[in-house]
Design an enzyme around this catalytic site. Structure first.
Site, short mmCIF file in Angstrom:
data_model
loop_
_atom_site.label_atom_id
_atom_site.label_comp_id
_atom_site.label_asym_id
_atom_site.label_seq_id
_atom_site.Cartn_x
_atom_site.Cartn_y
_atom_site.Cartn_z
N GLU A 212 2.00 8.10 0.67
CA GLU A 212 1.51 6.97 1.47
C GLU A 212 1.40 7.31 2.95
OE1 GLU A 212 3.81 3.57 0.38
OE2 GLU A 212 3.22 3.73 -1.72
N LYS A 348 0.50 -7.61 -5.38
CA LYS A 348 -0.32 -6.46 -5.76
C LYS A 348 -1.30 -6.93 -6.82
CE LYS A 348 3.23 -2.88 -5.09
NZ LYS A 348 4.32 -2.16 -5.79
#
Length: 439
Positions: A212, A348
């Site tokens: 990430e 999400k």
């Protein structure tokens, strides 16, 4: 406006794994959506359909999900003559076509690709930006739009990195910035300072980035990681202006009712594993020592007692975010609200597998005065849908990695564009990130 063509293919995500891309065509043009995927996935999530053929892509192919779009969803979808501006009818149609509680027949990755492409087509049909359409269908206030605080994952541990560090993400949170663009600048400057400090202290390779975009040095303890970040904040000149957030992802090291902070060591010492209460005490110490504003997944996804105990101790001081705990699932969210286990949702879209259900999860959370943090996955793409979603929902918080790697910056850059477009019709959530829906 009806759909004239629906087509899926596989493309690659930021980890080099195949994922589903959907092209949806109306008279207004072609609208494309790419589905992300996670590394640490909750057991209660909607099913991401993978081929399982180990001879190709190590079993991670998505040719079945792609075929499900092209052979099962597309003909039925076009025939049904659905109006793209009616998102709930579209998602209801897709869910009925699947017919399982966890989308295991067609695959959440197949359904979500179609669901998100539908919203993009609807925005074009209405001649409005995507965030505006998302605000319309979620019933958000629109007198002023709220731009989210970017929770930037600058140091990686856990399943996202090598090294002994158990906690998965250490994020910087520029709450004191006056605007989103300034928040991003502050984050970028801290990140660069952190990289150089990390290389100096742990060697050149420690500056390499994880999935990430955060650095992943060989760090043993949370305090060591936090001290390094505090030094970087100080060096960048932002002491007292930037908070810190943790995503512990504790389900990854929850074993036999205990927490193994040395879980990446195959010979970890069982006598040092912590109970939920001992781990809660460690968090309390860290909250008192560092400017921590938010902790995500502090305990295992089914260790409800530990969550409830921790909530009673610290919920007035920090945001407690459910991710693996809640998996964007309305039933899990309802339970967490009733038990007083958390006070914020990590949203999400691919955990629940459709836009309508994602919006419902956010609305249920807002109704309980929870915060909502819109999130990327570790396997991301150049798709920027969640940037518009964070603005359209008035979430006030977005988690989309470090200010590095194009698949992370795609989202942050999209919010910069939205900020520019909205001008004085937008406000930055700042310190009010937890209650942004009320601003």
């Amino acid at each position: 406006m009806a759909v004239t063509k629906l087509f899926a293919r596989y493309v690659y995500d930021s980890r080099g794994n195949p994922t589903v891309e959907v092209d949806l065509t109306t008279d207004k043009g072609l609208f494309r959506s790419i589905v992300p995927s996670g590394a640490s996935t909750g057991i209660h999530e909607a099913l991401e359909l993978r081929d399982g053929d180990k001879s190709k892509w190590l079993g991670k192919g998505v040719t079945k999900a792609v075929a499900n779009v092209n052979e099962l969803i597309a003909p039925a979808f076009v025939k049904a003559n659905l109006d793209v501006t009616n998102q709930s009818a579209v998602d209801d149609f897709l869910n009925k076509l699947d017919g399982t509680p966890n989308k295991s027949k067609l695959g959440a990755n197949a359904i979500l690709g179609v669901s998100l492409a539908t919203a993009k087509a609807a925005a074009a049909e209405k001649n409005v930006p995507l965030y505006q359409h998302l605000a319309d269908i979620s019933g958000s206030k629109q007198d002023k739009f709220v731009l989210p605080v970017p929770f930037q994952n600058v140091l990686n541990g856990g399943s996202h990195a090598g090294g002994a560090l158990a906690f998965q993400e250490f994020m910087i949170v520029p709450t004191d910035a006056p605007t989103f663009s300034e928040a991003l600048r502050m984050g970028s400057e801290v990140y660069h300072n952190l990289k150089s400090l990390t290389k100096k202290k742990y060697g050149q390779s420690a500056g390499n980035v994880g999935d990430e975009g955060g650095v992943a040095p060989d760090i043993g303890s949370p305090r060591e990681a936090l001290d390094l970040i505090m030094d970087a904040i100080d060096k960048a000149g932002y002491k007292g202006k930037i908070g810190i957030a943790l995503d512990v992802a504790a389900s990854e090291f929850y074993k036999d009712g205990k927490y193994d902070l040395d879980f990446k060591n195959p010979n970890s010492d069982e006598s040092k594993w912590l109970s939920g209460e001992q781990l809660a005490s460690l968090y309390e110490e860290l909250i008192n020592e560092y400017p921590i504003v938010s902790i995500e997944d502090p305990f295992g996804e089914d260790d409800w007692d530990a969550w409830v105990h921790f909530y009673s101790k610290v919920s007035s001081k920090v945001q407690i975010v459910g991710d693996d705990l809640t998996v964007t699932n309305p039933l899990r969210i309802k339970t967490a609200i009733e038990k007083k286990a958390a006070n914020a949702l990590l949203l999400k879209v691919n955990q629940i597998g459709s836009l309508t259900e994602s919006i419902k999860a956010a609305q249920d959370s807002f109704d309980a005065t929870w915060g909502v943090m819109v999130s990327h996955r570790s396997g991301e793409t150049e798709d920027t849908f969640i940037a518009d979603l964070s603005v359209g929902l008035r979430a006030g918080q977005i988690k989309t990695g470090a200010p590095a790697r194009s698949e992370r910056l795609a989202k942050l850059n999209q919010i910069l564009r939205i900020e520019e477009e909205l001008g004085d019709k937008a406000i930055y959530a700042g310190k009010n990130f937890h209650a942004a829906s009320q601003l």
